[in-house]
Enzyme design. Structure first.
Site, PDB file in Angstrom:
ATOM      1  N   GLY A  15       0.795  -1.221   0.000  1.00  0.00           N
ATOM      2  CA  GLY A  15       0.000   0.000   0.000  1.00  0.00           C
ATOM      3  C   GLY A  15       0.832   1.278   0.000  1.00  0.00           C
ATOM      4  CB  VAL A  59       4.145  -0.635  14.932  1.00  0.00           C
ATOM      5  CG1 VAL A  59       4.987  -0.750  13.681  1.00  0.00           C
ATOM      6  CG2 VAL A  59       2.661  -0.523  14.613  1.00  0.00           C
ATOM      7  CE1 TYR A 148      -7.864   4.975   9.456  1.00  0.00           C
ATOM      8  CE2 TYR A 148      -9.226   6.818   8.730  1.00  0.00           C
ATOM      9  CZ  TYR A 148      -8.108   6.010   8.571  1.00  0.00           C
ATOM     10  OH  TYR A 148      -7.226   6.246   7.537  1.00  0.00           O
ATOM     11  CB  ILE A 181      -4.793   6.290  -1.139  1.00  0.00           C
ATOM     12  CG1 ILE A 181      -4.648   7.737  -0.623  1.00  0.00           C
ATOM     13  CG2 ILE A 181      -3.574   5.829  -1.922  1.00  0.00           C
ATOM     14  CD1 ILE A 181      -4.442   8.796  -1.675  1.00  0.00           C
ATOM     15  NE  ARG A 189     -13.940  -0.163   2.825  1.00  0.00           N
ATOM     16  CZ  ARG A 189     -13.430   0.668   3.721  1.00  0.00           C
ATOM     17  NH1 ARG A 189     -14.223   1.380   4.478  1.00  0.00           N
ATOM     18  NH2 ARG A 189     -12.111   0.809   3.860  1.00  0.00           N
TER      19      ARG A 189
HETATM   20  N1  LIG Z   1      -5.891   3.932   1.664  1.00  0.00           N
HETATM   21  C1  LIG Z   1      -6.489   5.069   2.004  1.00  0.00           C
HETATM   22  O1  LIG Z   1      -7.471   5.494   1.350  1.00  0.00           O
HETATM   23  C2  LIG Z   1      -5.963   5.882   3.159  1.00  0.00           C
HETATM   24  C3  LIG Z   1      -6.496   7.174   3.335  1.00  0.00           C
HETATM   25  C4  LIG Z   1      -6.027   7.953   4.387  1.00  0.00           C
HETATM   26  C5  LIG Z   1      -5.039   7.471   5.250  1.00  0.00           C
HETATM   27  N2  LIG Z   1      -4.551   6.214   5.058  1.00  0.00           N
HETATM   28  C6  LIG Z   1      -3.513   5.765   6.006  1.00  0.00           C
HETATM   29  O2  LIG Z   1      -2.359   5.359   5.295  1.00  0.00           O
HETATM   30  C7  LIG Z   1      -1.666   4.358   6.048  1.00  0.00           C
HETATM   31  C8  LIG Z   1      -1.412   3.151   5.157  1.00  0.00           C
HETATM   32  O3  LIG Z   1      -2.653   2.661   4.711  1.00  0.00           O
HETATM   33  P1  LIG Z   1      -2.799   1.694   3.441  1.00  0.00           P
HETATM   34  O4  LIG Z   1      -4.016   2.124   2.710  1.00  0.00           O
HETATM   35  O5  LIG Z   1      -1.510   1.580   2.718  1.00  0.00           O
HETATM   36  O6  LIG Z   1      -3.166   0.342   4.214  1.00  0.00           O
HETATM   37  P2  LIG Z   1      -2.710  -1.181   3.951  1.00  0.00           P
HETATM   38  O7  LIG Z   1      -3.604  -1.989   4.826  1.00  0.00           O
HETATM   39  O8  LIG Z   1      -2.665  -1.463   2.495  1.00  0.00           O
HETATM   40  O9  LIG Z   1      -1.228  -1.199   4.527  1.00  0.00           O
HETATM   41  C9  LIG Z   1      -0.944  -1.026   5.883  1.00  0.00           C
HETATM   42  C10 LIG Z   1       0.429  -1.605   6.187  1.00  0.00           C
HETATM   43  O10 LIG Z   1       0.681  -1.407   7.585  1.00  0.00           O
HETATM   44  C11 LIG Z   1       1.034  -2.650   8.175  1.00  0.00           C
HETATM   45  N3  LIG Z   1       0.561  -2.692   9.562  1.00  0.00           N
HETATM   46  C12 LIG Z   1      -0.714  -2.492   9.988  1.00  0.00           C
HETATM   47  N4  LIG Z   1      -0.767  -2.668  11.315  1.00  0.00           N
HETATM   48  C13 LIG Z   1       0.480  -2.998  11.712  1.00  0.00           C
HETATM   49  C14 LIG Z   1       1.046  -3.314  12.972  1.00  0.00           C
HETATM   50  N5  LIG Z   1       0.316  -3.350  14.094  1.00  0.00           N
HETATM   51  N6  LIG Z   1       2.375  -3.587  13.040  1.00  0.00           N
HETATM   52  C15 LIG Z   1       3.118  -3.589  11.920  1.00  0.00           C
HETATM   53  N7  LIG Z   1       2.639  -3.299  10.701  1.00  0.00           N
HETATM   54  C16 LIG Z   1       1.334  -3.001  10.610  1.00  0.00           C
HETATM   55  C17 LIG Z   1       0.343  -3.701   7.323  1.00  0.00           C
HETATM   56  O11 LIG Z   1       0.958  -4.976   7.459  1.00  0.00           O
HETATM   57  C18 LIG Z   1       0.495  -3.114   5.932  1.00  0.00           C
HETATM   58  O12 LIG Z   1       1.724  -3.446   5.337  1.00  0.00           O
HETATM   59  C19 LIG Z   1      -2.558   4.044   7.250  1.00  0.00           C
HETATM   60  O13 LIG Z   1      -2.102   4.779   8.364  1.00  0.00           O
HETATM   61  C20 LIG Z   1      -3.929   4.546   6.817  1.00  0.00           C
HETATM   62  O14 LIG Z   1      -4.757   4.916   7.874  1.00  0.00           O
HETATM   63  C21 LIG Z   1      -4.997   5.413   4.032  1.00  0.00           C
END
Ligand SMILES: NC(=O)c1ccc[n+]([C@@H]2O[C@H](COP(=O)([O-])OP(=O)(O)OC[C@H]3O[C@@H](n4cnc5c(N)ncnc54)[C@H](O)[C@@H]3O)[C@@H](O)[C@H]2O)c1
Length: 251
Positions: A15, A59, A148, A181, A189
């Site tokens: 991601g 983490v 969240y 994103i 979804r």
């Molecule tokens: N995708 C979106 O639309 C969006 C929008 C706003 C903010 N974000 C934020 O961006 C960040 C990344 O989101 P994403 O969409 O890439 O999600 P994703 O689920 O695709 O990736 C998240 C990554 O974080 C790792 N991770 C989650 N919890 C963990 C833990 N406890 N310990 C270690 N690793 C952990 C997962 O293994 C994964 O590799 C997040 O903080 C999310 O809230 C995403």
């Protein structure tokens, strides 16, 4: 960020974190990659084995921040940037969120960021920086996102507070607030009409956000071009939070 700098990214197995990590590698940085998914870390490390130190960890583990910093110190001798990206989504409305679920959101999205940031302070020198990955949900109210949204709003508060407290030491602390994103977090979804109406049809710019869009913002905030930017929240959402207009655009 300049070639030769050392950047720690949490959650870089997939991601947005993956795009951030790859972008730093492409610009010649060394990377400390921490995630709970081994496979994603291995494939990331294969891109530049000499410049990637990685460890499988949750983490939220008590010892995680200290272990991450020890890895940076042992492999590269320093830390120039920390990107607190690891996070979880899929919140429920407050009345359906029990204590365990609340603690899970607080633990991953807020507490771990606080603890990693605190630990990094001990390793960072003037000129170093941090970027917290917040969300537009931390800026605006949206249906059913209580735990969240609370964690992401807290990250924005933490960003400003840290900028004030550690700016005098020559550290810069900023955040990005991505909108929608395209990642595993939201992909399943995209076909749901209610989700599309709330999140997709309301993006003025005519496409979804991609992880690389967020990586570009993070790279900018960590670069010398952002040398006087501290305590800022960079919204990366194609204009979603700029309006409540639901298309089509009037002729
Ligand atoms: N995708 C979106 O639309 C969006 C929008 C706003 C903010 N974000 C934020 O961006 C960040 C990344 O989101 P994403 O969409 O890439 O999600 P994703 O689920 O695709 O990736 C998240 C990554 O974080 C790792 N991770 C989650 N919890 C963990 C833990 N406890 N310990 C270690 N690793 C952990 C997962 O293994 C994964 O590799 C997040 O903080 C999310 O809230 C995403």
């Amino acid at each position: 960020m300049d070639t030769g700098k050392v950047v720690m990214v949490t959650g870089p197995a997939q991601g947005i974190g993956r795009a951030i990590a790859e972008r730093f590698l492409q610009s010649g940085c060394s990377l400390v990659a921490l995630d709970r998914q081994a496979e994603g870390l291995q494939s990331l490390a294969a891109l530049a084995p000499e410049r990637v130190a990685w460890e499988v960890m949750d983490v939220t583990d008590d010892g995680a921040p200290a272990r991450g910093m020890a890895l940076a110190r042992e492999r590269f001798g320093r830390l120039d940037a920390l990107v607190n990206n690891a996070g979880i989504g899929r919140p429920k409305p407050m009345h359906l969120t029990d204590d365990a679920e609340l603690d899970r959101f607080l633990g991953v999205n807020l507490r771990s960021v606080f603890r990693f940031s605190r630990e990094a302070l001990g390793l960072m020198q003037p000129g170093a920086c941090m970027v917290h990955v917040a969300s537009t949900f931390g800026l605006m109210g949206n249906p059913g996102a209580s735990a969240y949204a609370a964690t992401k709003a807290a990250l924005i508060g933490l960003t400003r507070q840290m900028a004030v407290d550690y700016g005098p030491q020559g550290l810069r602390i900023n955040a990005v607030a991505p909108g929608l994103i395209r990642t595993a977090l939201i992909e399943d979804r995209l076909d749901q009409p209610a989700f599309r109406r709330l999140m997709v049809d309301t993006i003025p710019y005519p496409r979804l956000g991609e992880p690389a869009d967020v990586a570009a913002g993070v790279a900018f905030l960590c670069s010398q071009d952002a040398a006087f930017i501290n305590g800022h929240v960079l919204v990366i959402d194609g204009g979603w939070s700029a309006t409540n207009w639901v298309g089509p655009t009037p002729a």
